[in-house]
Design an enzyme around this catalytic site. Structure first.
Site, short mmCIF file in Angstrom:
data_model
loop_
_atom_site.label_atom_id
_atom_site.label_comp_id
_atom_site.label_asym_id
_atom_site.label_seq_id
_atom_site.Cartn_x
_atom_site.Cartn_y
_atom_site.Cartn_z
N SER A 286 1.03 -0.78 0.19
CA SER A 286 -0.38 0.14 0.34
C SER A 286 0.94 0.85 0.45
O SER A 286 0.29 2.15 -0.65
CB SER A 286 -0.79 -0.11 1.63
OG SER A 286 -2.17 -0.63 0.88
N GLN B 4 -0.98 -8.77 -6.12
CA GLN B 4 -1.37 -10.05 -6.10
C GLN B 4 -1.32 -10.76 -7.11
O GLN B 4 -1.69 -12.37 -6.90
CB GLN B 4 -3.44 -10.34 -6.06
CG GLN B 4 -3.99 -9.46 -5.54
CD GLN B 4 -4.50 -9.89 -4.57
OE1 GLN B 4 -4.37 -11.64 -4.71
NE2 GLN B 4 -4.90 -9.88 -3.15
N HIS C 39 3.94 -10.25 2.27
CA HIS C 39 2.85 -11.27 2.62
C HIS C 39 2.09 -12.22 1.74
O HIS C 39 1.21 -12.61 2.58
CB HIS C 39 2.58 -10.39 3.92
CG HIS C 39 1.61 -9.43 3.06
ND1 HIS C 39 0.25 -9.88 3.37
CD2 HIS C 39 1.48 -8.12 2.46
CE1 HIS C 39 -1.13 -8.70 3.32
NE2 HIS C 39 0.24 -7.48 2.54
N THR D 47 14.79 3.95 8.61
CA THR D 47 15.81 2.71 8.64
C THR D 47 15.22 1.60 8.02
O THR D 47 14.18 0.80 8.13
CB THR D 47 16.58 2.76 10.12
OG1 THR D 47 16.91 3.74 10.86
CG2 THR D 47 17.13 1.68 9.97
N CYS E 167 -7.93 -5.24 3.12
CA CYS E 167 -7.96 -3.68 3.48
C CYS E 167 -9.06 -3.09 4.19
O CYS E 167 -9.43 -2.18 4.15
CB CYS E 167 -7.12 -3.33 2.30
SG CYS E 167 -5.08 -3.98 2.18
#
Length: 375
Positions: A70, A177, A197, A233, A320
């Site tokens: 995102s 996707q 993920h 970082t 989401c």
């Protein structure tokens, strides 16, 4: 619990977990530090970047790591839009885009850009004709997802990209996707966003690809990380785990997509003759592991809860959007009524899915329908 929600997230692979642990233990230093530990960490980062770049068939200098898919989408879209606003202020997208794209468009609209929505066909696809009819003389950027997360339809990015290239228009695609599962035509894209993920890597890691010959503007000025693309970082252990997951999955991806497509076909064959069941999305141009399904007269949330009670984890659309009571915009954009859109539920398969699990699910879904409908 049998997990059928792989489009929401995937479990980390054993290799990704092992890689994360090792890098977090041995190469924990800030990759921007100039001491030996920092230089070693930077080497790991460079190797990981090359792995992701090679998977995308792009140069390492064109890959920027972020905290999520995102974020990659938002930073890429805003960075490109602001850098090219002197050429025009119109941006084209679709109503069925992921929430992250919608957020970016809302932000850009608040800053003076004009957002237009290209029409889609009954399967949610943008055709060359519909895109051409949407273009204006001041269109500078188009963002169309490679695959829709709610109904699984895949867009023909090559055809759309060729049209945009002929008109000198930048082309971004949300490829979250499809990355590592299906070929992504980065040769025709200006930019793409991906995440770890969805391909058995860790959460909290994403990346953006931006063509090296295309100017972009940093969202936060003054930062030095990721060539000023993102502040903060860099999560070297997470990125290394991302690269390990991709390196492991790519060699088996094609075979795995065929296997999961066969499992998907079992569900289609079980319900295709029952007129109460509606399979959404394109029948062939689609994610092979994805099923967008409606049962007439039954809300998708009811199916989700009943499946959960019987030991299956499915979803009602994009994860989401949890907490959003509005029906999926994708369904509304392809002409479904509001009550029909609320019927959608999503089943998505992955590496842990077996034929036995799918057959068990089919029988369970039949039982739920009989229980609710009485027939």
């Amino acid at each position: 619990m049998i997990y059928f929600d792989y489009s929401a997230t995937t479990p980390m692979s054993s290799l990704a977990l092992e890689t994360y642990y090792r890098v977090a233990t041995d190469f924990f230093a800030n990759s921007r530090s100039l001491h030996n530990n920092g230089l070693e960490s930077d080497d790991v980062l460079s190797i990981s970047r090359k792995t992701i770049a090679d998977a995308l068939h792009v140069d390492s200098s064109e890959v920027y790591f972020t905290g999520s898919g995102s974020e990659a989408t938002f930073l890429a879209l805003t960075g490109l839009a602001f850098a090219h606003q002197s050429k025009g202020k119109t941006i084209i997208t679709t109503e069925g885009e992921h929430h992250s794209v919608q957020q970016a468009m809302t932000y850009l609209k608040e800053h003076g850009f004009i957002i237009k929505f290209a029409p889609v066909n009954e399967y949610g696809q943008v055709t060359v004709e519909s895109l051409r009819s949407s273009l204006t003389s001041d269109t500078i950027l188009v963002s169309i997802a490679h695959a829709n997360s709610e109904i699984g339809t895949i867009q023909d990015l090559e055809l759309l990209g060729n049209l945009l290239a002929d008109n000198g228009i930048l082309f971004h695609s949300d490829c979250v996707q499809t990355f590592s599962k299906l070929p992504i035509p980065t040769d025709i894209l200006t930019s793409a966003s991906i995440t770890a993920h969805k391909c058995y890597g860790p959460k909290g890691v994403g990346a953006a690809y931006i063509d090296k010959d295309t100017p972009w503007t940093p969202f936060l000025h003054g930062t030095t990380h990721e060539t000023s693309f993102r502040a903060g970082t860099v999560d070297v252990p997470g990125i290394a785990a991302f690269a390990a997951a991709v390196d492991e999955y790519l060699p088996i991806a094609e075979q795995e997509m065929k296997r999961l497509g066969n499992l998907r076909q079992l569900v289609i064959d079980a319900f295709c003759d029952d007129k109460r069941f509606v399979f959404e999305g394109h029948p062939t141009d689609r994610l092979p592991f994805h099923i967008g399904l409606r049962i007439k007269g039954i809300e998708g949330q009811f199916i989700l809860l009943e499946c959960n009670r019987k030991g299956f984890a499915i979803s009602t659309g994009s994860a989401c959007r949890v907490g959003d009571s509005q029906p999926p915009r994708t369904l509304l954009s392809i002409g479904r009524k509001k009550e029909e859109a609320h019927e959608l539920f999503r089943i998505t398969f992955g590496r842990g899915t077996t034929e036995e699990q799918v057959l068990h699910f089919i029988e369970t879904l039949k039982q739920i329908v009989v229980q609710f409908k009485g027939v």
